[in-house]
Design a protein around this motif. Structure first.
Motif, PDB file in Angstrom:
ATOM      1  N   MET A 125       0.832  -1.207   0.000  1.00 32.92           N
ATOM      2  CA  MET A 125       0.000   0.000   0.000  1.00 32.92           C
ATOM      3  C   MET A 125       0.868   1.260   0.000  1.00 32.92           C
ATOM      4  O   MET A 125       1.866   1.351   0.712  1.00 32.92           O
ATOM      5  N   SER A 127       1.025   4.798   1.237  1.00 28.08           N
ATOM      6  CA  SER A 127       0.410   5.690   2.222  1.00 28.08           C
ATOM      7  C   SER A 127       1.532   6.320   3.033  1.00 28.08           C
ATOM      8  O   SER A 127       2.702   5.980   2.861  1.00 28.08           O
ATOM      9  N   THR A 166     -13.186   5.807  -5.233  1.00 29.56           N
ATOM     10  CA  THR A 166     -13.249   4.767  -6.260  1.00 29.56           C
ATOM     11  C   THR A 166     -14.726   4.528  -6.576  1.00 29.56           C
ATOM     12  O   THR A 166     -15.604   5.022  -5.859  1.00 29.56           O
ATOM     13  N   SER A 195     -11.172   2.974  -0.945  1.00 30.36           N
ATOM     14  CA  SER A 195     -10.187   4.061  -1.001  1.00 30.36           C
ATOM     15  C   SER A 195      -9.150   3.825  -2.094  1.00 30.36           C
ATOM     16  O   SER A 195      -8.521   4.767  -2.574  1.00 30.36           O
ATOM     17  N   ASP A 196      -8.992   2.553  -2.478  1.00 27.98           N
ATOM     18  CA  ASP A 196      -8.063   2.169  -3.548  1.00 27.98           C
ATOM     19  C   ASP A 196      -8.584   0.848  -4.099  1.00 27.98           C
ATOM     20  O   ASP A 196      -8.670  -0.137  -3.366  1.00 27.98           O
ATOM     21  N   SER A 197      -8.922   0.838  -5.365  1.00 32.21           N
ATOM     22  CA  SER A 197      -9.547  -0.358  -5.945  1.00 32.21           C
ATOM     23  C   SER A 197      -8.693  -1.616  -5.821  1.00 32.21           C
ATOM     24  O   SER A 197      -9.218  -2.732  -5.831  1.00 32.21           O
TER      25      SER A 197
END
Length: 256
Positions: A125, A127, A166, A195-197
């Motif tokens: 991820m 971040s 998304t 939040s993120d596919s």
């Protein structure tokens, strides 16, 4: 090994009884600890002499906690550092799953990440500590929103349509309210590509000494590693991690 002093142990046992009851009589202390009457009398007299217990006149006389215990608790609470404790626990959770672990707090409609422990996998991820995201799009944010009282949640949702990150983000306020009811009931929130596919996350709440939710912890992983079995394991890990951090923040789970 240094010797444990039995009398001190018994005195602490007496004080810990008051975590569940505001007042207790000498007989109740005696029955709960299975101690002789004389021993209990001596312990109560000593604790009262030091003001750790206060006697309340009545038939029978009751005892309640005294001010020095509040002063000690306040001194302890003042030295707690959420970020320091969170880093320690998040490292342990991250070592157990080798996925990204975050601890975040709510700031209005957003979450801000205070702690991040990264995975060692090449696919992981993206971040960063200090990053701000819409709370309703993240697992850690949804666990925090679920704890808000109705008025506070209304204020967050007052602007109507929520921003999406998304195609799977929840953008309808009423749908989010219904979703948060489920989160509240289960004590766990999941972000399924909201939040993120390409990512999946599971989050749990962190509570302080008063029982209030002060932060959230999440485990995040790419969809390629998010198997049903992994989700079960990581859900349990994040529950345990959040519970451990809650304990370090002074939270004491209620016994049923």
């Amino acid at each position: 090994m240094p010797r444990v002093v039995p009398a001190v142990n018994r005195a602490l046992d007496v004080l810990e009884l008051f975590l569940d009851r505001p007042q207790l009589s000498a007989r109740e202390v005696m029955e709960r600890l299975d101690l002789p009457r004389t021993t209990v009398h001596e312990l109560l007299v000593t604790l009262e002499a030091r003001a750790y217990l206060i006697s309340v006149p009545g038939q029978p006389v009751q005892y309640r906690l005294g001010m020095p215990l509040f002063q000690l608790g306040a001194a302890f609470a003042g030295r707690l550092d959420l970020v320091r404790e969170a880093q320690s626990v998040a490292r342990d959770v991250g070592a157990a799953c080798n996925e990204a672990v975050h601890v975040a707090v709510l700031d209005g409609p957003d979450v801000i990440y205070l702690v991040k422990v990264d995975s060692t996998h090449p696919v992981r991820m993206v971040s960063a500590v200090g990053r701000r995201l819409p709370a309703h799009c993240t697992a850690v944010g949804k666990i925090l929103l679920a704890d808000l009282d109705p008025a506070a949640l209304d204020a967050v949702l007052a602007k109507g349509t929520l921003p999406g990150m998304t195609p799977d983000s929840i953008t309808d306020p009423e749908r989010l309210r219904a979703h948060l009811e489920c989160v509240r009931a289960e004590g766990i929130a999941v972000d399924i590509g909201e939040s993120d596919s390409a990512m999946r996350c599971v989050g749990a709440a962190i509570r302080d000494h008063s029982g209030a939710v002060v932060a959230g912890m999440s485990v995040s992983a790419p969809i390629i590693r998010w198997t049903p079995q992994a989700q079960v394991e990581w859900t349990e890990l994040v529950r345990e991690g959040a519970a451990t951090l809650s304990t370090r923040m002074g939270h004491r789970a209620r016994s049923h």
